[in-house]
Design a protein around this motif. Structure first.
Motif, PDB file in Angstrom:
ATOM      1  N   ALA A 101       0.834  -1.215   0.000  1.00  0.00           N
ATOM      2  CA  ALA A 101       0.000   0.000   0.000  1.00  0.00           C
ATOM      3  C   ALA A 101       0.862   1.257   0.000  1.00  0.00           C
ATOM      4  O   ALA A 101       0.587   2.242  -0.711  1.00  0.00           O
ATOM      5  CB  ALA A 101      -0.919  -0.027   1.228  1.00  0.00           C
ATOM      6  N   ILE A 102       1.922   1.235   0.802  1.00  0.00           N
ATOM      7  CA  ILE A 102       2.824   2.392   0.848  1.00  0.00           C
ATOM      8  C   ILE A 102       3.511   2.600  -0.509  1.00  0.00           C
ATOM      9  O   ILE A 102       3.671   3.730  -0.998  1.00  0.00           O
ATOM     10  CB  ILE A 102       3.879   2.191   1.954  1.00  0.00           C
ATOM     11  CG1 ILE A 102       3.203   2.217   3.328  1.00  0.00           C
ATOM     12  CG2 ILE A 102       4.964   3.244   1.877  1.00  0.00           C
ATOM     13  CD1 ILE A 102       4.128   1.866   4.476  1.00  0.00           C
ATOM     14  N   SER A 103       3.908   1.466  -1.125  1.00  0.00           N
ATOM     15  CA  SER A 103       4.586   1.557  -2.428  1.00  0.00           C
ATOM     16  C   SER A 103       3.684   2.171  -3.478  1.00  0.00           C
ATOM     17  O   SER A 103       4.108   3.009  -4.282  1.00  0.00           O
ATOM     18  CB  SER A 103       5.041   0.160  -2.852  1.00  0.00           C
ATOM     19  OG  SER A 103       5.635   0.188  -4.129  1.00  0.00           O
ATOM     20  N   LEU A 104       2.428   1.760  -3.464  1.00  0.00           N
ATOM     21  CA  LEU A 104       1.476   2.297  -4.435  1.00  0.00           C
ATOM     22  C   LEU A 104       1.149   3.761  -4.150  1.00  0.00           C
ATOM     23  O   LEU A 104       0.987   4.579  -5.062  1.00  0.00           O
ATOM     24  CB  LEU A 104       0.200   1.461  -4.432  1.00  0.00           C
ATOM     25  CG  LEU A 104       0.339   0.030  -4.990  1.00  0.00           C
ATOM     26  CD1 LEU A 104      -0.959  -0.739  -4.790  1.00  0.00           C
ATOM     27  CD2 LEU A 104       0.716   0.081  -6.477  1.00  0.00           C
ATOM     28  N   ALA A 105       1.050   4.070  -2.853  1.00  0.00           N
ATOM     29  CA  ALA A 105       0.646   5.432  -2.478  1.00  0.00           C
ATOM     30  C   ALA A 105       1.748   6.450  -2.723  1.00  0.00           C
ATOM     31  O   ALA A 105       1.496   7.577  -3.190  1.00  0.00           O
ATOM     32  CB  ALA A 105       0.219   5.462  -1.011  1.00  0.00           C
TER      33      ALA A 105
END
Length: 390
Positions: free
Chosen positions: A193-197
């Motif tokens: 999620a952090i990578s996508l965000a």
């Protein structure tokens, strides 16, 4: 006897609460303990030794059984004597009772023996010394066996406690493994999620997470494997303890049977009581030597009684000199017969128990031979060494 049944069937699964099968998947996966050659020979030797011991006890019991039966037969013979012929016998028996009662007046008033105790001491006087020796030896041996039973029960309890601890560790490791999977999945989802965000590379966090999971799962795997090995070892120890416990229990039952029969025979509850009664009897007997006149009268009356009984081919005439009251009192004769029947029934029960024990040992040897066909000749050699035949 069931001492070695574990050699003939698969190991049961362990249950901490009631030791029944299917307690956990770990136990169903345990390897069956295969009997070694030396174990089989040792088990056969144990069976042979117990068969020899049981056979010896049965021989002694049969001899005693024949004696007790002969006494009962003597009672039947006396009761069948015609009334006219029985008058002389009853007269002699009555004189014995009268003279015995007169002699009682001269005895010390502080006698600690009952009439029953005194009668037993008189009838068994020649065998008391040997009986005291055997009873003391059996009581000491009984204490040793009880100590062994307590030790084995304690060891069994310790093994059960250790199994419970290991099972608790296994359960904890299982929960820990599940928790680790959930944690790793959660971390990976969070990193994704952090990578996508933020459009950042999370390769290093991913690798660290994977390394952490691998190290943790490796630790869990090694600990579970270690626990499985310990459980197998504890299972072997537990079955060995149960086997020894059953063996000691059989020895305890046999020894208690001998003691209980001796207690019943002499109407006592311990060696100390019999020894006390015996010492009291010896002391009173010494005092009674001062009253030889009355003793002589009794002996003369006994001689007359034995002479009258001589033609009826009794097994033991002399015993009726000590229980002359039974000849003139039917109630006393009933009591004498009852005591003999109690003794004979106890002997019969002991014979039945030992016969079953002998048969069980014999069947176990048959089973060993069936399961170890390559060792049949060695087993037969062992049987020949003990002079046993199947």
């Amino acid at each position: 006897m069931g001492l070695f049944n574990w050699l003939k069937k698969p190991k049961p699964n362990v249950d901490i609460k009631d030791e029944q099968p299917n307690s956990s998947n770990l136990y169903t996966q345990m390897e069956e303990v295969q009997p070694q050659k030396i174990q089989t020979i040792g088990n056969v030797v144990d069976c042979c030794e117990q068969m020899v011991e049981v056979n010896h006890q049965m021989q002694e019991m049969r001899q005693e059984y024949e004696v007790v039966t002969s006494y009962l037969t003597d009672i039947q013979k006396i009761e069948r004597i015609p009334e006219l012929e029985k008058e002389k016998i009853e007269r002699a028996a009555r004189n014995i009772c009268v003279y015995t009662k007169e002699r009682e007046k001269y005895k010390t008033k502080d006698s600690n023996l009952t009439n029953t105790q005194r009668s037993i001491m008189e009838k068994q006087e020649n065998s008391i010394a040997n009986e005291l020796k055997n009873m003391k030896k059996n009581e000491i041996y009984n204490g040793v066996i009880k100590g062994d039973l307590q030790h084995l029960e304690g060891e069994k309890g310790v093994l059960r406690y250790e199994q419970e601890e290991i099972m608790a560790k296994q359960e904890f490791l299982k929960k820990m493994s599940i928790a680790m999977v959930v944690l790793v999945v959660s971390i990976i989802a969070l990193l994704a999620a952090i990578s996508l965000a933020f459009q950042k590379s999370m390769v290093i966090p991913y690798l660290l997470t994977i390394v952490m999971a691998a190290l943790t799962e490796t630790y869990i795997f090694l600990e579970e494997n270690k626990n499985r090995k310990e459980l197998k070892l504890l299972d072997r120890k537990r079955h060995k303890a149960i086997m020894l416990l059953n063996k000691v229990k059989i020895k305890y039952v046999n020894n208690m049977s001998l003691l209980e029969y001796s207690y019943e025979k002499y109407d006592v509850s311990s060696f100390a009581e019999l020894e006390y009664i015996w010492k009291q009897y010896l002391g009173e007997k010494e005092k009674e030597s001062k009253y030889a006149k009355h003793t002589d009268k009794i002996n003369q009356a006994k001689e007359i009684l034995l002479e009258e009984l001589n033609e009826y081919q009794l097994f033991d005439r002399e015993v009726w000199g000590h229980q002359a009251l039974a000849i003139i009192d039917k109630r006393e004769m009933v009591e004498v017969r009852h005591r003999l029947n109690v003794r004979r029934q106890k002997l019969r029960d002991n014979l039945d128990y030992n016969a079953k024990t002998y048969t069980k040992n014999k069947q176990e040897i048959f089973d060993f031979m069936d399961e170890n066909k390559q060792m049949q000749e060695e087993i037969r050699d062992i049987l020949r060494n003990y002079s046993l035949e199947l």
